[in-house]
Design a protein around this motif. Structure first.
Motif, mmCIF file in Angstrom:
data_model
loop_
_atom_site.group_PDB
_atom_site.id
_atom_site.type_symbol
_atom_site.label_atom_id
_atom_site.label_comp_id
_atom_site.label_asym_id
_atom_site.label_seq_id
_atom_site.Cartn_x
_atom_site.Cartn_y
_atom_site.Cartn_z
ATOM 1 N N ARG A 1 8.303 32.348 35.043
ATOM 2 C CA ARG A 1 6.871 32.560 35.254
ATOM 3 C C ARG A 1 6.563 34.011 35.623
ATOM 4 N NH1 ARG A 1 4.478 28.633 39.317
ATOM 5 N NH2 ARG A 1 2.543 29.194 38.277
ATOM 6 N N ARG A 2 7.472 34.631 36.354
ATOM 7 C CA ARG A 2 7.234 36.022 36.757
ATOM 8 C C ARG A 2 7.371 36.984 35.580
ATOM 9 N NH1 ARG A 2 6.607 37.020 42.060
ATOM 10 N NH2 ARG A 2 7.031 35.271 43.479
ATOM 11 N N PHE A 3 8.419 36.840 34.768
ATOM 12 C CA PHE A 3 8.540 37.814 33.677
ATOM 13 C C PHE A 3 7.536 37.530 32.565
ATOM 14 C CE2 PHE A 3 12.227 35.132 31.995
ATOM 15 C CZ PHE A 3 11.685 34.813 30.758
ATOM 16 N N MET A 4 7.097 36.296 32.404
ATOM 17 C CA MET A 4 6.025 36.035 31.438
ATOM 18 C C MET A 4 4.729 36.708 31.889
ATOM 19 S SD MET A 4 6.967 34.432 28.699
ATOM 20 C CE MET A 4 5.429 33.722 28.046
ATOM 21 N N TRP A 5 4.459 36.662 33.202
ATOM 22 C CA TRP A 5 3.254 37.324 33.719
ATOM 23 C C TRP A 5 3.347 38.841 33.545
ATOM 24 C CZ3 TRP A 5 -1.457 35.841 35.025
ATOM 25 C CH2 TRP A 5 -2.265 36.751 35.713
ATOM 26 N N ASP A 6 4.509 39.404 33.821
ATOM 27 C CA ASP A 6 4.675 40.855 33.756
ATOM 28 C C ASP A 6 4.753 41.376 32.321
ATOM 29 O OD1 ASP A 6 4.684 41.051 36.512
ATOM 30 O OD2 ASP A 6 6.875 40.971 36.672
ATOM 31 N N TYR A 7 5.411 40.640 31.436
ATOM 32 C CA TYR A 7 5.711 41.163 30.106
ATOM 33 C C TYR A 7 4.849 40.579 28.984
ATOM 34 C CZ TYR A 7 10.039 42.865 32.307
ATOM 35 O OH TYR A 7 10.952 43.486 33.115
ATOM 36 N N VAL A 8 4.278 39.400 29.192
ATOM 37 C CA VAL A 8 3.542 38.732 28.101
ATOM 38 C C VAL A 8 2.159 38.326 28.606
ATOM 39 C CG1 VAL A 8 3.834 37.124 26.172
ATOM 40 C CG2 VAL A 8 5.825 37.771 27.529
ATOM 41 N N ARG B 1 -0.025 43.742 26.238
ATOM 42 C CA ARG B 1 1.372 43.617 25.835
ATOM 43 C C ARG B 1 1.864 44.875 25.122
ATOM 44 N NH1 ARG B 1 0.099 37.547 23.400
ATOM 45 N NH2 ARG B 1 -0.201 36.554 25.446
ATOM 46 N N THR B 2 3.178 45.042 25.098
ATOM 47 C CA THR B 2 3.811 46.111 24.326
ATOM 48 C C THR B 2 5.048 45.539 23.645
ATOM 49 O OG1 THR B 2 5.316 46.850 26.083
ATOM 50 C CG2 THR B 2 3.094 47.822 26.059
ATOM 51 N N ILE C 1 5.585 31.544 22.327
ATOM 52 C CA ILE C 1 4.543 32.528 22.619
ATOM 53 C C ILE C 1 5.032 33.937 22.271
ATOM 54 C CG2 ILE C 1 3.221 33.644 24.465
ATOM 55 C CD1 ILE C 1 3.196 30.902 25.897
ATOM 56 N N VAL C 2 6.232 34.278 22.739
ATOM 57 C CA VAL C 2 6.757 35.621 22.495
ATOM 58 C C VAL C 2 7.058 35.837 21.019
ATOM 59 C CG1 VAL C 2 8.634 37.229 23.014
ATOM 60 C CG2 VAL C 2 7.670 35.810 24.828
ATOM 61 N N ARG C 3 7.644 34.846 20.379
ATOM 62 C CA ARG C 3 7.949 34.975 18.949
ATOM 63 C C ARG C 3 6.663 35.187 18.136
ATOM 64 N NH1 ARG C 3 12.694 33.802 16.864
ATOM 65 N NH2 ARG C 3 13.291 32.503 18.643
ATOM 66 N N SER C 4 5.628 34.457 18.487
ATOM 67 C CA SER C 4 4.352 34.618 17.785
ATOM 68 C C SER C 4 3.746 35.990 18.056
ATOM 69 C CB SER C 4 3.375 33.517 18.227
ATOM 70 O OG SER C 4 3.856 32.229 17.890
ATOM 71 N N ALA C 5 3.793 36.439 19.324
ATOM 72 C CA ALA C 5 3.235 37.742 19.681
ATOM 73 C C ALA C 5 3.950 38.874 18.951
ATOM 74 C CB ALA C 5 3.320 37.938 21.194
ATOM 75 N N ARG C 6 5.257 38.766 18.793
ATOM 76 C CA ARG C 6 6.016 39.818 18.111
ATOM 77 C C ARG C 6 5.701 39.874 16.621
ATOM 78 N NH1 ARG C 6 12.232 39.570 20.007
ATOM 79 N NH2 ARG C 6 12.254 41.679 19.128
ATOM 80 N N ARG C 7 5.229 38.760 16.070
ATOM 81 C CA ARG C 7 4.895 38.744 14.637
ATOM 82 C C ARG C 7 3.499 39.270 14.351
ATOM 83 N NH1 ARG C 7 6.979 33.387 11.663
ATOM 84 N NH2 ARG C 7 5.204 33.989 10.378
#
Length: 529
Positions: free
Chosen positions: A436-443, A447-448, A492-498
């Protein structure tokens, strides 16, 4: 343990699940499974209301266009028109069931929320979801043909593949019964996933603890496509207070004149007009990014929402629950502004469905926040979510009623003969907190590419640990929820990267412009695993 046999299984007890159950009950034996009490779904937390064209001067076309604008060009036209045009009928259905909507001068009171060009939000004061849920729960409990299984957590769907048969078909599911601490087998030719979203994948969220993406993760594991998972809506105004867990300050507060301001130490300046000409009535993604910008610019823990210019009588009438809750924490909203921060609020993507709620598996449906119907596009318009629940619950029920009787196969029971009780539950709590913490910080809101890469690396490590844990120990609700959250985080991350652009709720510093043409992000199991 003997399998339980029904005509239809519904996983989830929010508005989507209970609506579907009531629509099916006259002709089908229905089981409603909910992992806590029947009252604990996300729907009861909805404060604002339900959007419907009911006012003079309003039109379906206006509601459709407002939805398109909020959705940043990614809304599916057919799904949007279906939902908008069925809205008045849905409100009439709820009124017939006895939902106590707010009236003014003998007519339904319509409020306005961000992104709407007209007053079209039907509400029950500032606790619409709770009023709707209380009513529907009462009707469900009194309806023959509906059996409610509380404290039952979805483990996995049972497909024809598990029986060694060809075809993409859902035959039932496994669910953990916490009362007996056993996994039970449920069989039915039709299953509806109404499990809600996945807000608990983030550190700060307006969602209840039940929002762990269970249906999305289970459907993905079973072979269903998911779509638009990068579009996580952050509600702009969650109450900021150390003793206020997940308390939402309704969008209607801004609709009724609430202004977002900086702290008094910075002059108490109103800042939204600098970010968008619609100011506080801009769509949620715009307002959330504006608050995020101001907080980072000034090093703030929160900003403030000021509605004190309205009379105390008005606030007591329209926002009694918000007024009372804030007062319990020492905040008098009739005299002072409310401290607020953005928080993860709504999962706009989900299991890909058609206009009847059908997924890629025969016999499997998804409705409500767990589904991606195309209505919300890249950003959900306020108060369209409860409406979507009802429209697609009815559509799924009609599709099930028209379906031919399927073959009922004997299903294998759950095999836990080679596992043992977990010896260190701290592994689950630690991994949950880290996720939950790294999703809040990174996603999060901004986003980058680098942040997404870091998040994916950590997800891979967690998935490996959790998979090993799942294979060795008896399942618990905490373990199942963590397993599902890690899977959803990966989607979520896979979709965001695409998505190589910024659109709606997905804002990337590496891809700041909107690209053409607008296209959904669709992930396919196997190809995108």
């Amino acid at each position: 343990m003997q399998e339980l046999d029904f005509d239809a299984l519904i996983v989830g007890s929010g508005l989507a699940g209970l609506s579907a159950a009531l629509r099916l009950a006259p002709t089908h034996r229905v089981a409603v499974l909910t992992k806590r009490a029947i009252e604990d779904g996300s729907s009861q937390w909805a404060q604002g209301g339900i959007a419907a064209v009911l006012g003079e001067g309003d039109s379906f076309e206006s509601h459709v266009q407002d939805t398109f604008v909020a959705g940043a060009g990614l809304c599916a036209p057919d799904a949007t028109r279906l939902v908008v045009e069925q809205a008045p009928e849905c409100i009439a259905w709820l009124r017939a069931l006895g939902v106590p909507f707010s009236f003014e001068e003998g007519r339904l009171h319509l409020t306005r929320e961000g992104g709407h060009s007209e007053r079209r939000v039907v509400h029950a004061q500032d606790a619409t979801g709770a009023a709707v849920q209380r009513t529907l729960i009462g009707v469900v409990r009194a309806t023959p043909g509906i059996t409610v299984f509380e404290q039952h957590t979805l483990v996995d769907l049972i497909t024809a593949r598990k029986l060694g048969r060809m075809g993409q078909t859902c035959l039932g599911l496994y669910a953990l019964d916490e009362a007996s601490d056993t996994v039970r087998t449920f069989r039915a030719p039709h299953t509806i996933l109404a499990t809600g979203g996945a807000g608990k994948v983030y550190l700060y969220t307006t969602n209840p603890d039940t929002s762990t993406g269970d249906g999305i993760a289970a459907a993905w594991r079973a072979g269903c496509r998911v779509a638009n998972m990068e579009f996580i809506q952050f509600h702009p105004t969650c109450l900021y207070h150390p003793h206020a867990k997940s308390f939402l300050i309704s969008e209607a507060v801004r609709g009724e004149g609430g202004r977002l301001v900086l702290p008094a130490a910075l002059g108490g300046e109103r800042f939204m007009p600098r970010h968008d000409e619609r100011a506080e009535l801009a769509p949620r993604d715009v307002v959330a990014r504006a608050i995020d910008f101001e907080m980072k610019k000034h090093g703030l823990d929160c900003v403030y929402l000021d509605i004190s210019q309205r009379s105390p009588e008005f606030l007591r009438e329209h926002f009694p629950n918000i007024l009372a809750h804030c007062a319990s924490l020492g905040i008098d909203i009739t005299r002072e502004p409310i401290p607020v921060v953005p928080a993860a609020h709504y999962t706009c993507g989900g299991i890909l469905t058609d206009l009847a709620g059908r997924t890629d598996l025969q016999g499997l449906y998804a409705v409500g926040e767990a589904a991606c119907t195309g209505l919300h596009g890249a950003n959900r318009l306020a108060s369209n979510s409860l409406l979507e629940c009802m429209v697609f619950a009815q559509a799924a029920a009609q599709s099930i009623a028209a379906a031919p009787a399927g073959e009922r196969l004997a299903l294998p029971g759950w095999d836990d003969s080679r596992v043992q009780d977990a010896d260190e539950a701290v592994v689950i709590s630690h991994n949950w907190d880290e996720l939950r913490r790294f999703m809040w910080d990174y996603v999060g809101i901004v986003r980058t590419n680098k942040r997404l890469e870091r998040a994916m690396h950590r997800i891979s490590l967690l998935k490996s640990e959790i998979h090993e844990f799942y294979g060795q120990f008896h399942v618990t609700r905490d373990l199942l929820e963590l397993r599902n959250l890690v899977q959803v985080a990966e989607l979520i991350v896979r979709s965001a990267r695409r998505r190589h652009e910024s659109r709606g709720l997905h804002f990337s510093r590496d891809w700041p412009e909107r690209a053409a043409p607008a296209a959904p992000t669709i992930l396919v199991p196997g190809a995108d695993a």
